[in-house]
Design an enzyme around this catalytic site. Structure first.
Site, short mmCIF file in Angstrom:
data_model
loop_
_atom_site.label_atom_id
_atom_site.label_comp_id
_atom_site.label_asym_id
_atom_site.label_seq_id
_atom_site.Cartn_x
_atom_site.Cartn_y
_atom_site.Cartn_z
CB CYS A 34 -1.04 0.10 1.53
SG CYS A 34 -1.52 1.72 1.75
CB CYS A 37 0.83 1.94 3.99
SG CYS A 37 -0.56 1.65 4.03
#
Lengths: 114, 158
Positions: A34, A37
């Protein structure tokens, strides 16, 4: 000494919550794949340093720690939740937004340390 | 390679639309036009739930009426996969899905990231405004703009 810890499993999580003592605990649920993130990581390091005596950051990889992901109903990553003295606080940030995370830290440090 | 920045020229690199046979040179595409180019780490990656391909589709007519001539989506995938992803969202006529299978473009602008769970070298997430081949604005993996990835796994087979 770093105040950022990578959580292996539930037992490790409970241990780290206990170890935190009076410090505010910021839990970062993330995933390796991700991008958002990863975008917050540099800011999290700065935040960890800035509040080094007062907070602990626990990072949980949602692919490795599925029970914790399920327990806290994590649907998006990154998601940040907060604990103090082992108790979950009401704050939640479910997006890559380190400013919102820091706002909660400021808010909780102002109240929990009164 | 140094990361591309505002005032730099967009490099002359071939991207691929629909198939490896259909080469589109990005510098040629940008000549004399105003282009929004955004890149994602991978086609079909779960999420990003709050923005990206769907939101560019929604904003497409607004962007085009404010002077943007082309909206381009780049990812390091083979051209078939990238095109299929676009088709799933009905991007035809709205967004040019241009694949960068060997990461040649992504390397040229130095916006790559190693993502082992996706198979290796991919593009970072970013968006660029390019005017007549010159980068006007670059936003790389922005923190603070509310991006997130959905963990809901709709493609899971039971």
């Amino acid at each position: 000494m770093s105040n950022i810890f990578h959580i292996e499993d539930e037992k490790d999580f409970q241990q780290q919550l206990a170890n935190a003592g009076e410090k505010l605990v910021v839990v970062d649920f993330f995933a390796m794949w991700c991008g958002p993130c990863q975008s917050v990581n540099p800011k999290l390091e700065i935040i960890a340093e800035k509040y080094s005596e007062k907070i602990v950051i626990l990072k949980i990889d949602t692919d490795k720690c599925r029970p914790l992901k399920l327990k806290y109903g994590i649907r998006y990553v990154p998601t940040f939740i907060f604990f103090w003295n082992g108790e979950r606080l009401d704050g939640i940030v479910d997006e890559a937004n380190s400013r919102k995370v820091e706002n909660y830290i400021e808010k909780y440090l102002a109240t929990t340390h009164n | 390679m140094v990361q591309i920045k505002a005032r730099d020229k967009i490099p002359s690199v071939d991207l691929f639309e629909d198939s490896p046979a259909n080469k589109i040179n990005i510098a040629d595409l940008c000549a004399g036009k105003k282009v929004v180019l955004f890149a994602v780490p991978g086609a079909f990656t779960p999420g990003c739930s709050k923005t990206h391909l769907p939101s560019y589709i929604q904003k497409e007519s607004e962007l085009k009426s404010s002077g943007i001539n082309e909206i381009v989506c780049v990812s390091v995938n083979d051209p078939f996969v990238h095109a299929a992803w676009g088709n799933q969202f009905n991007t035809k006529g709205k967004i040019r899905m241009l694949a960068d299978p060997n990461a040649n473009f992504s390397k040229a602008v130095d916006l790559t990231i190693d993502l082992p769970p996706l198979g290796g070298l991919r593009s970072k997430r970013y968006s660029m405004v390019i005017e007549n081949g010159i980068v006007k604005e670059l936003n790389v993996e922005p923190d603070g703009t509310g991006l997130s990835c959905s963990l809901a796994d709709k493609l899971k087979l039971k």
